[in-house]
Design a protein around this motif. Structure first.
Motif, PDB file in Angstrom:
ATOM      1  N   VAL A 106      -2.361   2.586  24.855  1.00 39.65           N
ATOM      2  CA  VAL A 106      -3.686   2.045  24.577  1.00 39.65           C
ATOM      3  C   VAL A 106      -4.073   2.428  23.154  1.00 39.65           C
ATOM      4  N   GLY A 107      -4.906   1.587  22.534  1.00 37.32           N
ATOM      5  CA  GLY A 107      -5.481   1.932  21.240  1.00 37.32           C
ATOM      6  C   GLY A 107      -4.632   1.592  20.032  1.00 37.32           C
ATOM      7  N   LYS A 108      -3.480   0.919  20.221  1.00 39.50           N
ATOM      8  CA  LYS A 108      -2.608   0.637  19.079  1.00 39.50           C
ATOM      9  C   LYS A 108      -3.300  -0.212  18.011  1.00 39.50           C
ATOM     10  N   THR A 109      -3.788  -1.377  18.428  1.00 40.60           N
ATOM     11  CA  THR A 109      -4.349  -2.306  17.446  1.00 40.60           C
ATOM     12  C   THR A 109      -5.635  -1.770  16.853  1.00 40.60           C
ATOM     13  N   SER A 110      -6.505  -1.201  17.674  1.00 39.88           N
ATOM     14  CA  SER A 110      -7.762  -0.656  17.159  1.00 39.88           C
ATOM     15  C   SER A 110      -7.507   0.463  16.155  1.00 39.88           C
ATOM     16  N   THR A 111      -6.564   1.356  16.476  1.00 35.61           N
ATOM     17  CA  THR A 111      -6.251   2.457  15.568  1.00 35.61           C
ATOM     18  C   THR A 111      -5.581   1.947  14.307  1.00 35.61           C
ATOM     19  N   LYS A 112      -4.719   0.946  14.451  1.00 35.58           N
ATOM     20  CA  LYS A 112      -4.097   0.334  13.269  1.00 35.58           C
ATOM     21  C   LYS A 112      -5.144  -0.234  12.327  1.00 35.58           C
ATOM     22  N   GLU A 113      -6.136  -0.938  12.882  1.00 39.56           N
ATOM     23  CA  GLU A 113      -7.194  -1.507  12.052  1.00 39.56           C
ATOM     24  C   GLU A 113      -8.046  -0.412  11.414  1.00 39.56           C
ATOM     25  N   ALA A 114      -8.330   0.650  12.179  1.00 43.18           N
ATOM     26  CA  ALA A 114      -9.107   1.769  11.629  1.00 43.18           C
ATOM     27  C   ALA A 114      -8.332   2.462  10.515  1.00 43.18           C
ATOM     28  N   LEU A 115      -7.035   2.612  10.688  1.00 44.37           N
ATOM     29  CA  LEU A 115      -6.206   3.214   9.651  1.00 44.37           C
ATOM     30  C   LEU A 115      -6.208   2.373   8.383  1.00 44.37           C
ATOM     31  N   PHE A 116      -6.067   1.080   8.550  1.00 48.91           N
ATOM     32  CA  PHE A 116      -6.068   0.194   7.385  1.00 48.91           C
ATOM     33  C   PHE A 116      -7.392   0.303   6.638  1.00 48.91           C
ATOM     34  N   ALA A 117      -8.499   0.309   7.386  1.00 53.33           N
ATOM     35  CA  ALA A 117      -9.814   0.436   6.753  1.00 53.33           C
ATOM     36  C   ALA A 117      -9.944   1.767   6.022  1.00 53.33           C
ATOM     37  N   ALA A 118      -9.432   2.827   6.642  1.00 54.49           N
ATOM     38  CA  ALA A 118      -9.548   4.162   6.047  1.00 54.49           C
ATOM     39  C   ALA A 118      -8.668   4.315   4.817  1.00 54.49           C
ATOM     40  N   LEU A 119      -7.455   3.802   4.878  1.00 55.12           N
ATOM     41  CA  LEU A 119      -6.504   4.015   3.794  1.00 55.12           C
ATOM     42  C   LEU A 119      -6.683   3.047   2.638  1.00 55.12           C
ATOM     43  N   SER A 120      -7.226   1.870   2.908  1.00 50.57           N
ATOM     44  CA  SER A 120      -7.405   0.878   1.843  1.00 50.57           C
ATOM     45  C   SER A 120      -8.719   1.070   1.087  1.00 50.57           C
ATOM     46  N   GLY A 124      -7.942   1.066  -6.035  1.00 57.84           N
ATOM     47  CA  GLY A 124      -6.610   0.820  -6.573  1.00 57.84           C
ATOM     48  C   GLY A 124      -5.482   0.861  -5.572  1.00 57.84           C
ATOM     49  N   ILE A 125      -5.762   1.199  -4.318  1.00 63.37           N
ATOM     50  CA  ILE A 125      -4.713   1.275  -3.302  1.00 63.37           C
ATOM     51  C   ILE A 125      -4.389  -0.126  -2.790  1.00 63.37           C
ATOM     52  N   ARG A 126      -3.117  -0.465  -2.811  1.00 66.92           N
ATOM     53  CA  ARG A 126      -2.667  -1.749  -2.267  1.00 66.92           C
ATOM     54  C   ARG A 126      -2.122  -1.492  -0.866  1.00 66.92           C
ATOM     55  N   ALA A 127      -2.899  -1.859   0.129  1.00 64.72           N
ATOM     56  CA  ALA A 127      -2.550  -1.568   1.522  1.00 64.72           C
ATOM     57  C   ALA A 127      -2.143  -2.853   2.249  1.00 64.72           C
ATOM     58  N   HIS A 128      -1.266  -2.681   3.220  1.00 60.59           N
ATOM     59  CA  HIS A 128      -0.756  -3.805   4.005  1.00 60.59           C
ATOM     60  C   HIS A 128      -0.774  -3.408   5.471  1.00 60.59           C
ATOM     61  N   ARG A 129      -0.952  -4.376   6.369  1.00 61.80           N
ATOM     62  CA  ARG A 129      -0.935  -4.066   7.796  1.00 61.80           C
ATOM     63  C   ARG A 129      -0.419  -5.248   8.598  1.00 61.80           C
ATOM     64  N   ALA A 145       8.163  -8.770   6.640  1.00 57.59           N
ATOM     65  CA  ALA A 145       8.514  -9.817   5.682  1.00 57.59           C
ATOM     66  C   ALA A 145       7.321 -10.224   4.831  1.00 57.59           C
ATOM     67  N   ARG A 146       6.118 -10.053   5.348  1.00 56.98           N
ATOM     68  CA  ARG A 146       4.898 -10.386   4.610  1.00 56.98           C
ATOM     69  C   ARG A 146       4.453  -9.274   3.660  1.00 56.98           C
ATOM     70  N   MET A 147       5.128  -8.131   3.674  1.00 53.86           N
ATOM     71  CA  MET A 147       4.695  -6.967   2.911  1.00 53.86           C
ATOM     72  C   MET A 147       5.046  -7.127   1.431  1.00 53.86           C
ATOM     73  N   PRO A 148       4.058  -7.098   0.542  1.00 56.53           N
ATOM     74  CA  PRO A 148       4.343  -7.223  -0.895  1.00 56.53           C
ATOM     75  C   PRO A 148       5.167  -6.044  -1.409  1.00 56.53           C
ATOM     76  N   ALA A 149       5.927  -6.289  -2.449  1.00 51.02           N
ATOM     77  CA  ALA A 149       6.805  -5.263  -3.009  1.00 51.02           C
ATOM     78  C   ALA A 149       6.035  -4.086  -3.583  1.00 51.02           C
ATOM     79  N   ASP A 150       4.796  -4.316  -4.036  1.00 48.58           N
ATOM     80  CA  ASP A 150       4.026  -3.246  -4.682  1.00 48.58           C
ATOM     81  C   ASP A 150       3.079  -2.534  -3.714  1.00 48.58           C
ATOM     82  N   THR A 151       3.350  -2.612  -2.419  1.00 46.68           N
ATOM     83  CA  THR A 151       2.505  -1.976  -1.413  1.00 46.68           C
ATOM     84  C   THR A 151       2.517  -0.450  -1.567  1.00 46.68           C
ATOM     85  N   ASP A 152       1.322   0.154  -1.571  1.00 45.32           N
ATOM     86  CA  ASP A 152       1.209   1.614  -1.632  1.00 45.32           C
ATOM     87  C   ASP A 152       1.219   2.239  -0.250  1.00 45.32           C
TER      88      ASP A 152
END
Length: 456
Positions: A106-120, A124-129, A145-152
C-alpha cells in the motif's frame, strides 16, 4: 531537449532506422500519443500496436518502434517489447543522477508522488517520475525510456503480483535508494501468506547500486525479514516508523483542523516539525518514508516538509471532490483506484474523523484468493467504527461483508458501479461525506465522475 534520436534508439535496441527522426516522449498506448512522441507498437494476446500506427502518427508521433514493415519513420526490431526494455536500460545507463525505487503493498503511488514533490522543490533540480501507476512489466520500462539524460533525481514505482517480478524490474531501475512502504494482504491469490509477499517485495533490494540504501518500515511485523533481504545488497539500511527506535521516527503526531497532521520527526540526530496536508495515520508513515529517502539522497529536509504540507489528493487516491446536491454540497473522498484490507481500514479511519453524515461506497477487493471472504467480512467493525450511516456495497465478493453488517447498518448490495451510482444518488444529502473505495476493476472511478457531473 530531444529525448531520443532515431540513431540512439537503433543503437539501444539493436534495430535499424528507416529514416532520421527525433522524439521528445515515448508511449505504447496510441490514445496517449502526443506531438513528437515515439510510439512503441507492442504486440500482445488482445491487440497489436501495429494496427494503430496511422492513429499514432495522426496524433503527432515522430517515429515508432516496429517489428513489421511500416510506411512511417521507424526503427525496425525483432521484438518490440524487448526493444522497449533495451531502451529503458539505455536510458538508465546515461543518467548520472540518483534513482529511487518504490514498492510496497500500500502507499506506492501516493509516496512516489510525495517524493517527487519533495525532491523537485529544490531550485534547479531536474526530477523525473513514473506517471499514473505505470509500475508493471511494461510501465516500468516505459517510465525509464521517458527519463531525460540530464535527470538529477528519478522516482520510479515498481509493483508486482507474482514472485520474481520485482527481481527483474529492479535490474532495469538499478536504484540508489530502494523503499518498501508497507507489507499488507494484497494479491494474496498468488501468495501463500504475508511472509511470501514480504519476500517478493524484498526483491527490490537485489537491484541496488553498490553502496545503495534500503529503506524499510520499522513497525512492520516483517521488518526483520525485509532487513535480511536487504543485507546482501545494501550498503546502508534505514528504518522509518512511529516507534522511537526507528532511524526516522515521529516524536509526536497530532491531527490538525482539516484532517491533516502536525508531525515532529527525528531524522538521525535532527528534528523537523512540519504539517501533512493529507489526512490519516497512514500518511504520517508515508511522510516519514519520504524524509528517510530525502535524507538518503542528500535533499533539503525543510523543503521536503514544505512539500508535504502542500500536497493535494490524487484522483482515485484521496482526492476530495465537491458535488452539488440540491441546494447544498457533499464531499466525495475519491479512493476509487485500488483497495486491499489494509488500505480499506486506513481510509475508513480517515472517514471516521470527518464531520457530517458518513456514507460509503465500498467495492470488492480483488486478487485475495481463498482468504477473500474473511478479508471482506473482517471490515465490518471498521465500517461501524467509521460511523457510516448508509453504505453501498459493490460486487459479488462483498457478500460476506453484507452478511456481517446485516442488522447493524443501512446498506444495499449491488453488482456493479452503474447500479451503485443510482443507489447512492437516492441517499446522498447536502453536508454528507462519501467515501468511495474499491479495486480499480470495479470501476468506481466512473461513479465519482458521475457524481461530479451532477446529481440529477
Amino acid at each position: 531537449m530531444t529525448l531520443w534520436t532515431a540513431d540512439e534508439i537503433a543503437a539501444a535496441t539493436g534495430g535499424s532506422a528507416t529514416t532520421d527522426f527525433a522524439v521528445d516522449g515515448v508511449a505504447f498506448d496510441s490514445r496517449e500519443v502526443g506531438e513528437r512522441d515515439l510510439f512503441v507498437a507492442l504486440t500482445g494476446e488482445q491487440t497489436d500496436g501495429h494496427r494503430f500506427l496511422d492513429q499514432a502518427f495522426a496524433q503527432g508521433a515522430s517515429g515508432a518502434i516496429v517489428s513489421q514493415p511500416a510506411t512511417h519513420p521507424a526503427v525496425r526490431v525483432d521484438d518490440t517489447f524487448a526493444a522497449l526494455e533495451n531502451l529503458a536500460r539505455a536510458a538508465r545507463a546515461r543518467v548520472a543522477g540518483k534513482v529511487i525505487g518504490v514498492t510496497g503493498s500500500v502507499g506506492k503511488t501516493s509516496t512516489k508522488e510525495a517524493l517527487f514533490a519533495a525532491l523537485s522543490r529544490a531550485p534547479g533540480i531536474r526530477a523525473h517520475r513514473s506517471v499514473k501507476s505505470y509500475n508493471n512489466h511494461t510501465g516500468v520500462p516505459l517510465s525509464l525510456a521517458r527519463m531525460p539524460a540530464d535527470t538529477d533525481l528519478a522516482v520510479l514505482e515498481m509493483g508486482m503480483n507474482h514472485p520474481g517480478e520485482l527481481a527483474h524490474l529492479t535490474t532495469l531501475v538499478r536504484p540508489h535508494v530502494a523503499l518498501v512502504t508497507a507489507i499488507a494482504p494484497a494479491h494474496t491469490e498468488f501468495f501463500p501468506d504475508e511472509s511470501a509477499i514480504a519476500d517478493a517485495k524484498g526483491e527490490i533490494f537485489q537491484g541496488l547500486e553498490p553502496g545503495g540504501t534500503a529503506i524499510i518500515p520499522f513497525d512492520s511485523p516483517h521488518r526483520d525479514r525485509l532487513i535480511a533481504a536487504a543485507k546482501p545488497y545494501a550498503g546502508r539500511i534505514v528504518t522509518f516508523g512511529m516507534n522511537r527506535e526507528a532511524d526516522v521516527n515521529a516524536a509526536d503526531a497530532m491531527t490538525v483542523r482539516g484532517g491533516g497532521s502536525f508531525v515532529s520527526a527525528r531524522v538521525g540526530g535532527r528534528q523537523l516539525s512540519f504539517t501533512i496536508a493529507q489526512p490519516g495515520r497512514h500518511w504520517v508513515s508515508n511522510a516519514l518514508a519520504v524524509l528517510a529517502v530525502a535524507d538518503a539522497v542528500g535533499a533539503d529536509l525543510a523543503l521536503a516538509g514544505l512539500a508535504l504540507g502542500e500536497l493535494g489528493g490524487l484522483p482515485g487516491r484521496g482526492a476530495r471532490v465537491t458535488v452539488r446536491v440540491g441546494d447544498g454540497d457533499a464531499v466525495v473522498i475519491d479512493e476509487s483506484y485500488n483497495a486491499n484490507p489494509a488500505s480499506m481500514r486506513a481510509t475508513l479511519a480517515v472517514l471516521a474523523q470527518e464531520s457530517g453524515r458518513h456514507l460509503a461506497v465500498l467495492g470488492e477487493m480483488r486478487e485475495l484468493g481463498d482468504g477473500s471472504a474473511a478479508f471482506h467480512a473482517g471490515l465490518a467493525d471498521d465500517v461501524i467504527a467509521a460511523r457510516v450511516e448508509a453504505a453501498v456495497l459493490v460486487g459479488q465478493a462483498m457478500r460476506p461483508l453484507a452478511e456481517a453488517l446485516e442488522g447493524r447498518l443501512d446498506f444495499v448490495h449491488v453488482p456493479d458501479a452503474t447500479q451503485a451510482l443510482d443507489r447512492l444518488r437516492a441517499r446522498v444529502r447536502p453536508g454528507d461525506v462519501v467515501l468511495v473505495k474499491g479495486s480499480n476493476g470495479v470501476g468506481l472511478s466512473r461513479l465519482v465522475s458521475g457524481l461530479a457531473n451532477g446529481m440529477s
